[in-house]
Scaffold this motif. Structure first.
Motif, PDB file in Angstrom:
ATOM      1  N   ALA A   5      19.876  -6.023  33.073  1.00  0.00           N
ATOM      2  CA  ALA A   5      19.746  -5.608  31.565  1.00  0.00           C
ATOM      3  C   ALA A   5      20.121  -6.665  30.594  1.00  0.00           C
ATOM      4  O   ALA A   5      19.590  -6.383  29.510  1.00  0.00           O
ATOM      5  CB  ALA A   5      20.752  -4.496  31.464  1.00  0.00           C
ATOM      6  N   THR A   6      20.399  -7.707  30.914  1.00  0.00           N
ATOM      7  CA  THR A   6      20.840  -8.775  30.004  1.00  0.00           C
ATOM      8  C   THR A   6      19.782  -9.424  29.571  1.00  0.00           C
ATOM      9  O   THR A   6      18.543  -9.696  30.101  1.00  0.00           O
ATOM     10  CB  THR A   6      21.605  -9.997  30.691  1.00  0.00           C
ATOM     11  N   ASP A  36       9.146   1.763  39.712  1.00  0.00           N
ATOM     12  CA  ASP A  36       8.557   3.143  40.095  1.00  0.00           C
ATOM     13  C   ASP A  36       9.596   4.486  40.331  1.00  0.00           C
ATOM     14  O   ASP A  36       9.504   5.237  40.141  1.00  0.00           O
ATOM     15  CB  ASP A  36       7.576   3.138  41.343  1.00  0.00           C
ATOM     16  N   ASP A  37      10.733   3.919  40.932  1.00  0.00           N
ATOM     17  CA  ASP A  37      11.700   4.885  41.159  1.00  0.00           C
ATOM     18  C   ASP A  37      12.569   5.257  39.824  1.00  0.00           C
ATOM     19  O   ASP A  37      13.290   6.240  40.039  1.00  0.00           O
ATOM     20  CB  ASP A  37      12.737   4.585  42.398  1.00  0.00           C
ATOM     21  N   LYS A  38      12.633   4.067  38.919  1.00  0.00           N
ATOM     22  CA  LYS A  38      13.478   4.493  38.084  1.00  0.00           C
ATOM     23  C   LYS A  38      12.480   3.889  36.482  1.00  0.00           C
ATOM     24  O   LYS A  38      12.560   2.773  36.096  1.00  0.00           O
ATOM     25  CB  LYS A  38      14.804   3.488  38.002  1.00  0.00           C
ATOM     26  N   GLN A  39      11.739   4.894  36.101  1.00  0.00           N
ATOM     27  CA  GLN A  39      10.765   4.553  35.240  1.00  0.00           C
ATOM     28  C   GLN A  39      11.138   4.560  33.811  1.00  0.00           C
ATOM     29  O   GLN A  39      10.396   4.133  32.992  1.00  0.00           O
ATOM     30  CB  GLN A  39       9.459   5.550  35.362  1.00  0.00           C
ATOM     31  N   LEU A  40      12.314   5.030  33.363  1.00  0.00           N
ATOM     32  CA  LEU A  40      12.679   5.342  32.180  1.00  0.00           C
ATOM     33  C   LEU A  40      13.578   3.963  31.487  1.00  0.00           C
ATOM     34  O   LEU A  40      14.720   3.761  32.151  1.00  0.00           O
ATOM     35  CB  LEU A  40      13.431   6.675  31.957  1.00  0.00           C
ATOM     36  N   LEU A  41      13.005   3.391  30.683  1.00  0.00           N
ATOM     37  CA  LEU A  41      13.534   2.199  30.126  1.00  0.00           C
ATOM     38  C   LEU A  41      14.581   2.521  28.684  1.00  0.00           C
ATOM     39  O   LEU A  41      14.101   3.034  27.949  1.00  0.00           O
ATOM     40  CB  LEU A  41      12.665   0.931  29.680  1.00  0.00           C
ATOM     41  N   GLY A  42      15.611   2.292  28.823  1.00  0.00           N
ATOM     42  CA  GLY A  42      16.669   2.791  27.717  1.00  0.00           C
ATOM     43  C   GLY A  42      16.958   1.704  26.778  1.00  0.00           C
ATOM     44  O   GLY A  42      16.422   0.582  26.930  1.00  0.00           O
ATOM     45  N   ALA A  43      17.239   1.825  25.628  1.00  0.00           N
ATOM     46  CA  ALA A  43      17.385   0.881  24.725  1.00  0.00           C
ATOM     47  C   ALA A  43      18.368  -0.223  25.019  1.00  0.00           C
ATOM     48  O   ALA A  43      18.444  -1.193  24.483  1.00  0.00           O
ATOM     49  CB  ALA A  43      18.080   1.760  23.138  1.00  0.00           C
ATOM     50  N   ASP A  44      19.289   0.217  26.035  1.00  0.00           N
ATOM     51  CA  ASP A  44      20.447  -0.693  26.472  1.00  0.00           C
ATOM     52  C   ASP A  44      19.834  -1.463  27.660  1.00  0.00           C
ATOM     53  O   ASP A  44      20.168  -2.223  28.115  1.00  0.00           O
ATOM     54  CB  ASP A  44      21.606   0.037  27.178  1.00  0.00           C
ATOM     55  N   LYS A  45      18.312  -1.573  27.977  1.00  0.00           N
ATOM     56  CA  LYS A  45      17.423  -2.143  28.721  1.00  0.00           C
ATOM     57  C   LYS A  45      17.821  -1.871  30.248  1.00  0.00           C
ATOM     58  O   LYS A  45      17.414  -2.645  31.212  1.00  0.00           O
ATOM     59  CB  LYS A  45      17.460  -3.819  28.694  1.00  0.00           C
ATOM     60  N   GLU A  46      18.571  -0.609  30.239  1.00  0.00           N
ATOM     61  CA  GLU A  46      18.693  -0.206  31.847  1.00  0.00           C
ATOM     62  C   GLU A  46      17.678   0.701  32.098  1.00  0.00           C
ATOM     63  O   GLU A  46      17.000   1.290  31.135  1.00  0.00           O
ATOM     64  CB  GLU A  46      20.311   0.368  31.946  1.00  0.00           C
ATOM     65  N   THR A  66      13.931   2.611  22.811  1.00  0.00           N
ATOM     66  CA  THR A  66      13.788   1.847  21.659  1.00  0.00           C
ATOM     67  C   THR A  66      12.331   2.345  20.708  1.00  0.00           C
ATOM     68  O   THR A  66      12.138   2.250  19.810  1.00  0.00           O
ATOM     69  CB  THR A  66      13.312   0.345  22.393  1.00  0.00           C
ATOM     70  N   ASP A  67      11.646   2.898  21.814  1.00  0.00           N
ATOM     71  CA  ASP A  67      10.312   3.544  21.097  1.00  0.00           C
ATOM     72  C   ASP A  67       9.843   4.855  21.903  1.00  0.00           C
ATOM     73  O   ASP A  67      10.296   5.234  23.170  1.00  0.00           O
ATOM     74  CB  ASP A  67       9.032   2.488  21.506  1.00  0.00           C
ATOM     75  N   LYS A  68       8.889   5.620  21.424  1.00  0.00           N
ATOM     76  CA  LYS A  68       8.687   6.793  22.026  1.00  0.00           C
ATOM     77  C   LYS A  68       8.030   6.692  23.239  1.00  0.00           C
ATOM     78  O   LYS A  68       7.807   7.330  24.156  1.00  0.00           O
ATOM     79  CB  LYS A  68       7.911   7.544  20.894  1.00  0.00           C
ATOM     80  N   LYS A  69       7.085   5.785  23.426  1.00  0.00           N
ATOM     81  CA  LYS A  69       6.338   5.339  24.533  1.00  0.00           C
ATOM     82  C   LYS A  69       7.204   4.927  25.818  1.00  0.00           C
ATOM     83  O   LYS A  69       6.718   5.146  26.844  1.00  0.00           O
ATOM     84  CB  LYS A  69       5.228   4.012  24.153  1.00  0.00           C
ATOM     85  N   ASP A  70       8.377   4.636  25.439  1.00  0.00           N
ATOM     86  CA  ASP A  70       9.228   4.273  26.524  1.00  0.00           C
ATOM     87  C   ASP A  70       9.739   5.847  27.230  1.00  0.00           C
ATOM     88  O   ASP A  70       9.915   5.843  28.489  1.00  0.00           O
ATOM     89  CB  ASP A  70      10.758   3.631  26.186  1.00  0.00           C
ATOM     90  N   CYS A  71       9.768   6.800  26.532  1.00  0.00           N
ATOM     91  CA  CYS A  71      10.140   8.385  26.778  1.00  0.00           C
ATOM     92  C   CYS A  71       8.877   8.739  27.567  1.00  0.00           C
ATOM     93  O   CYS A  71       8.986   9.640  28.486  1.00  0.00           O
ATOM     94  CB  CYS A  71      10.663   9.152  25.484  1.00  0.00           C
ATOM     95  N   ASP A  72       7.582   8.561  26.821  1.00  0.00           N
ATOM     96  CA  ASP A  72       6.316   9.132  27.359  1.00  0.00           C
ATOM     97  C   ASP A  72       6.147   8.867  28.932  1.00  0.00           C
ATOM     98  O   ASP A  72       5.126   9.761  29.500  1.00  0.00           O
ATOM     99  CB  ASP A  72       5.128   8.727  26.493  1.00  0.00           C
TER     100      ASP A  72
END
Length: 763
Positions: A682-683, A716-726, A739-745
């Protein structure tokens, strides 16, 4: 005898009736006068606002042409004639509009301003509420802030073309509505909650209101789950009772009404569960009671306290106490008790000292006004003078008119040191005919015999041990034949001569930087910084120069290399370079395996398992840090587990990443200084200087942002990128900041709102 009564007077009832009428008329008169004054203030405020708005409108085309943004200068000053602070700015969203803000407006004046029917503003807001028709919005507080929005040409909404208008309603979009969407037709929110749901605060993300199943509600919070004993739990399984909803980093639950400060470091959102609390630094603090104010550390302090407390960054907190004031001249900005005040018990004591205590002008105490506005010393107390940071009674004895330090000591006119002009009760030459003013100080015109004058005007005994600056007045040192000027010392200093019977320095030949004389045999490392460094070995052949330190050389043939200013001696196989000036003999004579290179004694060749950088120092092949090999890139070949990054300015020798041998398996990405990272870290990895193209080339899930190689995609198994980059699984039940709506979509089962990606309602 018959008693007669005179009944021609007025009865008590009649008299009380007359007094009552007079009282009513008096009160009516006072109220009428107050209303008239308020009306006058409101009219004057509108007139001034009109003038200021017209002035800004005159410059708007120029502002727009120059793409000007932000605050607009207030040509008529930051305070209105009626005393209200005023600011203006370009509208942050609409280029053809600007805003004017006036604050600290009493609610009664606010009402009259709204009733004025002034047509120029496009819209008016009180706080965050838009004015529509009711002036009751002025009663949100005793004093309110009004925000006036204007079109660049001061046109009312009806006269602005449709394309240039923008809608201003109580809700502008659905994000303005808790648990619902905005009905733009009426400017109201319509709930999205089902019949079995209620809009309440999310206990896991307490800054948000969400639709919550009623079975999950405890108190006024929506719980991820509820324990058998009725505690409310967040998504991480942390549970607290409804009467103690605030959780600190210590894991304990606290009542919102508890006066204790609660540490919420790294979990500041927890503080939002308590509407009567707020975050101050890393602490969740309670709002202070009446007659108290809060300092910058979140502590509530009594308005009557004689101690000054720092309110740096939160200066407005001091306003809670009208009997106090903020001293902006004090570093850190402190909230002080007002002096010379009967209310504060400081009548007759007008002078604040640094820590807040008030003093009488006649006190014999030297008052420290450090940090406070030093000008107030003589301004408030004409009988006192400033000496350094001390506000003192001036020297009244004509035989000792010079105030020389913060203790209040008075000296005669022949005092050899300089004296600050600000510490004198009269001009320098009037007080002492043998003195004159020089650069803000009262100094002797000339020194007595046996003394010399430094560049600042102070006289010093010819036998003083310390060196004194004489830059620009070097000849002053000639007054003392037992001293000399060291022109090699920046600033030129007048030194006591060493190795002198007269000076008591016989056998002590070596001057250090500040004037002390040392024996050549002393084990002490003598700092000769500034003095002529050549004198080190020239005066003491048994000593060598290491940096600015004149040291005894290394006499043991097994450890002949002096490597630093501490006097440490190393063997010839020491891998790093050593300054030639720190050696007692030539480099090759002391160590046949070494040679001179650019003023340093370096190894001719590194041992096996080492490589040489461009400066001649050897490094272990497995060292993690990158080392410069510019011009000697082939040196890196001595270590097959390393490589030269030619894209890095200076060309550096790096440890190979993603290597079992190097302990970097699974970490293919080099950062600027050589550390290897996993593509999944995540760094944000700084690849400045490295071949920036390797960021995405090596790690397809990362992108280059400036010099930082950031993770942008998840597996593929963890598709959701958080603002913390995790990266997170889509079915995680916790709201995730993105960070952006597209990350949630990317997660079809989740919904985006206000920077967060939420799980399905009720999950």
């Amino acid at each position: 005898m018959q008693i007669r009564f005179n009944e021609h007077g007025r009865s008590m009832v009649e008299i009380l009736g007359v007094l009552a009428v007079i009282g009513v008329l008096s009160v009516s008169g006072i109220l009428g006068y107050k209303f008239a004054m308020n009306k006058y203030i409101a009219n004057e405020t509108i007139n001034e606002l009109n003038i200021r708005a017209s002035a800004i409108s005159h410059h708007m085309e120029q502002y727009i042409e120059n793409n000007y943004a932000g605050d607009i200068p207030m040509e008529m000053g930051p305070v209105m004639r009626m005393g209200y602070p005023i600011t203006a700015r370009m509208h942050p969203q609409y280029v053809d509009y600007f805003e004017i803000f006036i604050s600290e407006v009493p609610s009664e004046i606010c009402k009259l301003l709204l009733q004025s029917q002034w047509q120029a503003p496009y819209s008016i807001f009180i706080g965050t509420t838009q004015y529509e028709s009711s002036v009751d919005i002025c009663t949100q507080a005793e004093k309110v802030e009004l925000a006036y929005e204007f079109h660049k040409d001061l046109l009312p909404e009806a006269e602005i073309e449709e394309k240039d208008r923008h809608e201003i309603m109580r809700c502008r979009h659905s994000n303005d509505c808790n648990c619902g969407t905005c009905n733009v037709q009426i400017g109201l929110c319509e709930t999205n909650c089902l019949d079995n749901e209620k809009c309440v605060k999310d206990y896991s993300e307490p800054e948000w209101m969400i639709c919550c199943r009623k079975s999950n509600i405890v108190g006024s919070y929506c719980c991820a789950s509820v324990t058998e004993d009725g505690k409310c739990c967040d998504w991480d399984g942390n549970c607290c009772p409804a009467d103690k909803p605030l959780r600190g980093t210590d894991g304990k639950c606290y009542s919102c009404d508890d006066k204790a400060k609660v540490d919420v470091k790294n979990m500041k959102k927890n503080c939002n569960v308590c509407p009567n609390r707020f975050v101050q630094g890393n602490v969740c603090v309670s709002k202070c009671d009446k007659d108290y104010f809060m300092d910058k550390d979140g502590n509530c302090r009594s308005c009557k306290s004689t101690t000054a407390y720092s309110v740096h960054g939160v200066e407005n907190y001091c306003d809670a106490c009208p009997n106090r004031f903020v001293d902006n001249a004090n570093p850190g900005n402190y909230c002080y008790l007002k002096c010379d005040s009967a209310e504060n018990g400081t009548a007759g004591k007008p002078l604040n000292e640094e820590y807040g205590t008030c003093y009488s002008c006649d006190t014999t105490t030297s008052i420290n006004v450090n940090g406070t506005n030093k000008e107030r010393c003589s301004k408030i107390c004409p009988n006192r003078v400033l000496s350094g940071s001390m506000c003192q009674l001036g020297c009244s004895d004509p035989d000792t008119p010079l105030l020389i330090d913060g203790s209040g000591t008075c000296k005669a006119c022949n005092y050899p040191g300089r004296v600050a002009i600000s510490a004198l009760t009269d001009s320098c030459s009037k007080l002492c005919s043998n003195r004159e003013e020089k650069n803000g100080y009262c100094v002797l015109k000339e020194c007595e015999k046996g003394y010399f004058m430094d560049k600042n005007g102070s006289c010093h005994d010819c036998y003083t041990k310390s060196a004194q600056p004489v830059q620009g007045v070097e000849s002053n040192c000639d007054a003392c034949p037992n001293r000399f000027v060291d022109n090699a010392n920046p600033g030129n200093y007048c030194y006591l001569k060493c190795d002198s019977e007269e000076n008591g320095t016989k056998g002590l030949k070596l001057n250090e930087e500040y004037g002390t004389c040392y024996s050549c045999e002393t084990a002490t490392s003598v700092n000769v910084n500034g003095t002529n460094k050549e004198r080190c070995s020239k005066i003491c052949p048994n000593r060598v120069l290491s940096g600015s330190m004149c040291q005894l050389g290394c006499s043991d043939p097994d450890t002949p290399l002096l490597i630093d200013g501490s006097g440490t001696c190393k063997a010839c196989n020491y891998p790093e370079r050593v300054a030639i000036s720190a050696l007692t003999d030539s480099c090759s004579k002391l160590c046949p395996n070494r040679e001179e290179k650019n003023g340093y004694c370096v190894l001719k060749a590194c041992e096996k398992g080492y490589f040489m950088d461009k400066n001649g120092s050897c490094h272990d092949c497995y060292t993690k840090s990158a080392q410069p090999v510019h011009g000697v890139e082939s040196n890196c070949d001595a270590c097959p587990n390393r490589f030269v990054d030619n894209a890095n300015p200076g060309n550096y020798c790096y440890l190979k990443c993603d290597s079992e041998e190097n302990g970097t398996a699974g970490k293919p990405l080099n950062e600027e200084y050589g550390t290897c990272y996993s593509c999944e870290t995540a760094t944000s990895v700084n690849v400045n200087g490295n071949n920036k193209g390797r960021c995405t080339k090596i790690c397809p899930n990362r992108v280059l942002n400036g010099t930082m190689c950031n993770r942008e995609k998840c597996s593929d198994d963890k598709q959701l990128l958080g603002a913390d980059k995790e990266c997170y699984e889509c079915n995680i039940t916790t709201p995730i900041k993105v960070t952006d709506k597209k990350d949630c979509d990317v997660c079809v089962n989740r919904s985006y709102k206000d920077g967060y990606c939420y799980p399905p309602s009720g999950s």
